[in-house]
Design a protein around this motif. Structure first.
Motif, PDB file in Angstrom:
ATOM      1  N   VAL A  67       0.744  -1.203   0.060  1.00  0.00           N
ATOM      2  CA  VAL A  67      -0.158   0.024   0.022  1.00  0.00           C
ATOM      3  C   VAL A  67       0.946   1.324   0.023  1.00  0.00           C
ATOM      4  CG1 VAL A  67      -1.684   1.418   1.266  1.00  0.00           C
ATOM      5  CG2 VAL A  67      -1.858  -1.248   1.392  1.00  0.00           C
ATOM      6  N   TRP A  68       0.636   2.156  -1.064  1.00  0.00           N
ATOM      7  CA  TRP A  68       1.312   3.282  -1.076  1.00  0.00           C
ATOM      8  C   TRP A  68       0.427   4.582  -1.245  1.00  0.00           C
ATOM      9  CZ3 TRP A  68       2.243  -0.974  -3.700  1.00  0.00           C
ATOM     10  CH2 TRP A  68       3.721  -1.712  -3.424  1.00  0.00           C
ATOM     11  N   THR A  69       0.635   5.716  -0.649  1.00  0.00           N
ATOM     12  CA  THR A  69      -0.005   6.927  -0.792  1.00  0.00           C
ATOM     13  C   THR A  69       0.738   8.062  -1.203  1.00  0.00           C
ATOM     14  OG1 THR A  69      -0.098   7.611   1.635  1.00  0.00           O
ATOM     15  CG2 THR A  69      -2.086   6.076   0.677  1.00  0.00           C
ATOM     16  N   LYS A  70       0.359   9.169  -2.027  1.00  0.00           N
ATOM     17  CA  LYS A  70       1.223  10.342  -2.307  1.00  0.00           C
ATOM     18  C   LYS A  70       0.091  11.489  -2.135  1.00  0.00           C
ATOM     19  CE  LYS A  70       4.328  12.210  -5.747  1.00  0.00           C
ATOM     20  NZ  LYS A  70       5.196  11.971  -6.789  1.00  0.00           N
ATOM     21  N   ASN A 112      -3.144  19.713  -0.567  1.00  0.00           N
ATOM     22  CA  ASN A 112      -3.874  19.973   0.615  1.00  0.00           C
ATOM     23  C   ASN A 112      -4.117  21.309   0.717  1.00  0.00           C
ATOM     24  OD1 ASN A 112      -5.039  19.791   3.120  1.00  0.00           O
ATOM     25  ND2 ASN A 112      -3.596  18.612   4.005  1.00  0.00           N
ATOM     26  N   SER A 113      -5.237  22.078   0.314  1.00  0.00           N
ATOM     27  CA  SER A 113      -5.250  23.178   0.154  1.00  0.00           C
ATOM     28  C   SER A 113      -6.037  23.990   1.440  1.00  0.00           C
ATOM     29  CB  SER A 113      -6.115  23.673  -1.168  1.00  0.00           C
ATOM     30  OG  SER A 113      -7.594  23.500  -0.944  1.00  0.00           O
ATOM     31  N   ALA A 114      -6.022  25.416   1.505  1.00  0.00           N
ATOM     32  CA  ALA A 114      -6.557  26.026   2.620  1.00  0.00           C
ATOM     33  C   ALA A 114      -7.999  26.177   2.340  1.00  0.00           C
ATOM     34  CB  ALA A 114      -6.066  27.517   2.471  1.00  0.00           C
ATOM     35  N   GLN A 115      -8.666  25.836   0.997  1.00  0.00           N
ATOM     36  CA  GLN A 115      -9.969  25.845   0.878  1.00  0.00           C
ATOM     37  C   GLN A 115     -10.754  24.535   1.464  1.00  0.00           C
ATOM     38  OE1 GLN A 115      -8.056  26.648  -1.233  1.00  0.00           O
ATOM     39  NE2 GLN A 115      -8.256  28.755  -1.955  1.00  0.00           N
ATOM     40  N   GLY A 116      -9.649  23.572   1.806  1.00  0.00           N
ATOM     41  CA  GLY A 116     -10.369  22.294   2.199  1.00  0.00           C
ATOM     42  C   GLY A 116     -10.166  21.011   1.447  1.00  0.00           C
ATOM     43  N   ASP A 117      -9.805  21.270   0.106  1.00  0.00           N
ATOM     44  CA  ASP A 117      -9.537  20.349  -0.873  1.00  0.00           C
ATOM     45  C   ASP A 117      -8.303  19.529  -0.707  1.00  0.00           C
ATOM     46  OD1 ASP A 117     -11.881  20.684  -2.572  1.00  0.00           O
ATOM     47  OD2 ASP A 117     -10.722  22.769  -3.240  1.00  0.00           O
ATOM     48  N   SER A 118      -8.506  18.132  -0.740  1.00  0.00           N
ATOM     49  CA  SER A 118      -7.213  17.444  -0.992  1.00  0.00           C
ATOM     50  C   SER A 118      -7.336  16.151  -1.911  1.00  0.00           C
ATOM     51  CB  SER A 118      -6.875  16.705   0.466  1.00  0.00           C
ATOM     52  OG  SER A 118      -7.998  15.714   0.988  1.00  0.00           O
ATOM     53  N   PHE A 119      -6.316  16.134  -2.503  1.00  0.00           N
ATOM     54  CA  PHE A 119      -6.005  14.905  -3.509  1.00  0.00           C
ATOM     55  C   PHE A 119      -4.951  14.102  -3.182  1.00  0.00           C
ATOM     56  CE2 PHE A 119      -7.567  17.569  -7.779  1.00  0.00           C
ATOM     57  CZ  PHE A 119      -8.671  17.992  -6.948  1.00  0.00           C
ATOM     58  N   SER A 120      -5.156  12.828  -3.144  1.00  0.00           N
ATOM     59  CA  SER A 120      -4.032  12.085  -2.837  1.00  0.00           C
ATOM     60  C   SER A 120      -4.169  10.565  -3.687  1.00  0.00           C
ATOM     61  CB  SER A 120      -4.308  11.487  -1.350  1.00  0.00           C
ATOM     62  OG  SER A 120      -3.937  12.484  -0.302  1.00  0.00           O
ATOM     63  N   LEU A 121      -3.175  10.314  -4.156  1.00  0.00           N
ATOM     64  CA  LEU A 121      -3.048   9.043  -4.936  1.00  0.00           C
ATOM     65  C   LEU A 121      -2.999   7.803  -4.046  1.00  0.00           C
ATOM     66  CD1 LEU A 121      -0.469  10.050  -7.704  1.00  0.00           C
ATOM     67  CD2 LEU A 121      -3.158   9.400  -7.983  1.00  0.00           C
ATOM     68  N   LEU A 122      -3.439   6.842  -4.197  1.00  0.00           N
ATOM     69  CA  LEU A 122      -3.662   5.459  -3.494  1.00  0.00           C
ATOM     70  C   LEU A 122      -3.129   4.362  -4.394  1.00  0.00           C
ATOM     71  CD1 LEU A 122      -4.232   3.695  -1.141  1.00  0.00           C
ATOM     72  CD2 LEU A 122      -6.679   3.664  -1.672  1.00  0.00           C
ATOM     73  N   ARG A 123      -2.322   3.479  -4.310  1.00  0.00           N
ATOM     74  CA  ARG A 123      -2.084   2.288  -4.913  1.00  0.00           C
ATOM     75  C   ARG A 123      -1.692   1.247  -4.067  1.00  0.00           C
ATOM     76  NH1 ARG A 123       0.392   1.284  -9.764  1.00  0.00           N
ATOM     77  NH2 ARG A 123       0.724   3.527 -10.469  1.00  0.00           N
ATOM     78  N   LEU A 124      -2.487   0.158  -4.655  1.00  0.00           N
ATOM     79  CA  LEU A 124      -2.503  -1.028  -4.016  1.00  0.00           C
ATOM     80  C   LEU A 124      -1.965  -2.181  -4.972  1.00  0.00           C
ATOM     81  CD1 LEU A 124      -6.133  -1.397  -2.650  1.00  0.00           C
ATOM     82  CD2 LEU A 124      -3.899  -0.283  -1.560  1.00  0.00           C
ATOM     83  N   ALA A 180      -5.848   4.618  -7.574  1.00  0.00           N
ATOM     84  CA  ALA A 180      -7.039   5.481  -7.500  1.00  0.00           C
ATOM     85  C   ALA A 180      -6.477   6.723  -6.728  1.00  0.00           C
ATOM     86  CB  ALA A 180      -7.986   4.982  -6.470  1.00  0.00           C
ATOM     87  N   LEU A 181      -7.517   7.857  -7.104  1.00  0.00           N
ATOM     88  CA  LEU A 181      -7.539   9.217  -6.522  1.00  0.00           C
ATOM     89  C   LEU A 181      -8.623   9.368  -5.579  1.00  0.00           C
ATOM     90  CD1 LEU A 181      -5.879  11.847  -6.835  1.00  0.00           C
ATOM     91  CD2 LEU A 181      -7.764  12.556  -8.373  1.00  0.00           C
ATOM     92  N   VAL A 182      -8.016   9.743  -4.199  1.00  0.00           N
ATOM     93  CA  VAL A 182      -8.990  10.060  -3.108  1.00  0.00           C
ATOM     94  C   VAL A 182      -9.139  11.518  -3.161  1.00  0.00           C
ATOM     95  CG1 VAL A 182      -9.413   9.765  -0.790  1.00  0.00           C
ATOM     96  CG2 VAL A 182      -7.871   7.863  -1.886  1.00  0.00           C
ATOM     97  N   LEU A 183     -10.328  11.886  -3.163  1.00  0.00           N
ATOM     98  CA  LEU A 183     -10.546  13.402  -3.249  1.00  0.00           C
ATOM     99  C   LEU A 183     -11.586  13.752  -1.953  1.00  0.00           C
ATOM    100  CD1 LEU A 183     -11.320  12.215  -6.286  1.00  0.00           C
ATOM    101  CD2 LEU A 183     -11.288  14.537  -6.893  1.00  0.00           C
ATOM    102  N   THR A 184     -11.168  14.834  -1.122  1.00  0.00           N
ATOM    103  CA  THR A 184     -12.158  15.298  -0.291  1.00  0.00           C
ATOM    104  C   THR A 184     -12.413  16.837  -0.505  1.00  0.00           C
ATOM    105  OG1 THR A 184     -10.216  15.950   1.089  1.00  0.00           O
ATOM    106  CG2 THR A 184     -11.022  13.791   1.317  1.00  0.00           C
ATOM    107  N   GLY A 185     -13.275  17.461  -0.263  1.00  0.00           N
ATOM    108  CA  GLY A 185     -13.654  18.711  -0.471  1.00  0.00           C
ATOM    109  C   GLY A 185     -15.403  18.915  -0.497  1.00  0.00           C
ATOM    110  N   ARG A 186     -15.676  19.898  -1.266  1.00  0.00           N
ATOM    111  CA  ARG A 186     -17.406  20.381  -1.003  1.00  0.00           C
ATOM    112  C   ARG A 186     -17.717  19.882  -2.316  1.00  0.00           C
ATOM    113  NH1 ARG A 186     -17.977  25.537  -1.654  1.00  0.00           N
ATOM    114  NH2 ARG A 186     -15.728  25.962  -2.112  1.00  0.00           N
TER     115      ARG A 186
END
Length: 220
Positions: free
Chosen positions: A14-17, A21-33, A92-98
């Protein structure tokens, strides 16, 4: 964000990158399994996972009921704590935000795309009424046919791009008039601050995930 450590040790396969991670609350992280990889993923039903390659299985922790998602799936998390696994390996790309939009089985399928110019198409990943300048919050996909280009344009937003496939040349125009051309290819993540203008040309064709985040004005 995916937990890649257990008791302080790296979880095998399992790897993440983190890409953003922005001040507006968005985050993008790659997830490789890797094949057989498994990890815990915390979040909420508002978060999204875009499967870029392979196949992911996602289950709310403790339920044992898993849902399989293939490449192109735009999936929601079923619980606050989840188990994500892949029998054969996945990216995969994990996205958080509004307001990241409704889940979809395959965002790369022909349905749901709109033409934005000659040889250019886009598909939004959130429900929004936008103006023709894309100056509000927008998350979506953009596709350039081989040989197509976009005209030079500004946005009153930050520009965030993840190049999913293909190649492109992006000409940047800075406020002082300086120009620079950057070559982009699959895997490149770009975070352009306001007020850079740009225009894009793709000889090969390319697919881009984009996010525009409005810049607050003095009135806001």
């Amino acid at each position: 964000m995916a937990a890649t450590r257990s008791g302080g040790e790296q979880v095998p396969g399992v790897w993440t990158k983190e890409l953003l991670n922005s001040a507006q609350g968005d985050s993008f992280s790659l997830l490789r399994l890797a094949a057989g990889g498994e990890c815990a993923l915390t979040g909420s039903a508002e978060d999204r996972i875009l499967v870029l390659d392979g196949r992911l299985s996602i289950a709310a922790d403790g339920t044992g009921r898993a849902a399989d998602h293939r490449s192109g799936a735009y999936a929601a998390l079923p619980g606050d704590r989840n188990v994500v696994s892949s029998a054969d390996g996945a990216l995969a790309l994990v996205l958080t935000g509004r307001r990241l939009g409704a889940p979809a089985d395959d965002v790369f399928s022909p349905q749901g795309w709109q033409e934005s110019g000659p040889g250019q198409w886009f598909r939004l990943l959130l429900d929004v009424t936008f103006d023709e300048n894309f100056d509000e919050r927008v998350v979506g996909l953009s596709y350039f046919e081989p040989g197509s280009s976009s005209p030079r344009h500004p946005h009153h937003t930050a520009h965030r791009f993840l190049f999913l496939d293909g190649e492109a040349d992006d000409e940047l125009v800075f406020p002082d008039g300086t120009r620079r051309t950057a070559h982009r290819s699959k895997g490149d993540f770009v975070d352009y601050p306001h007020p850079i203008e740009h225009q894009t040309f793709s000889g090969t064709g390319c697919t881009i995930l984009f996010l525009h985040e409005p810049i607050p004005t003095a009135e806001q």
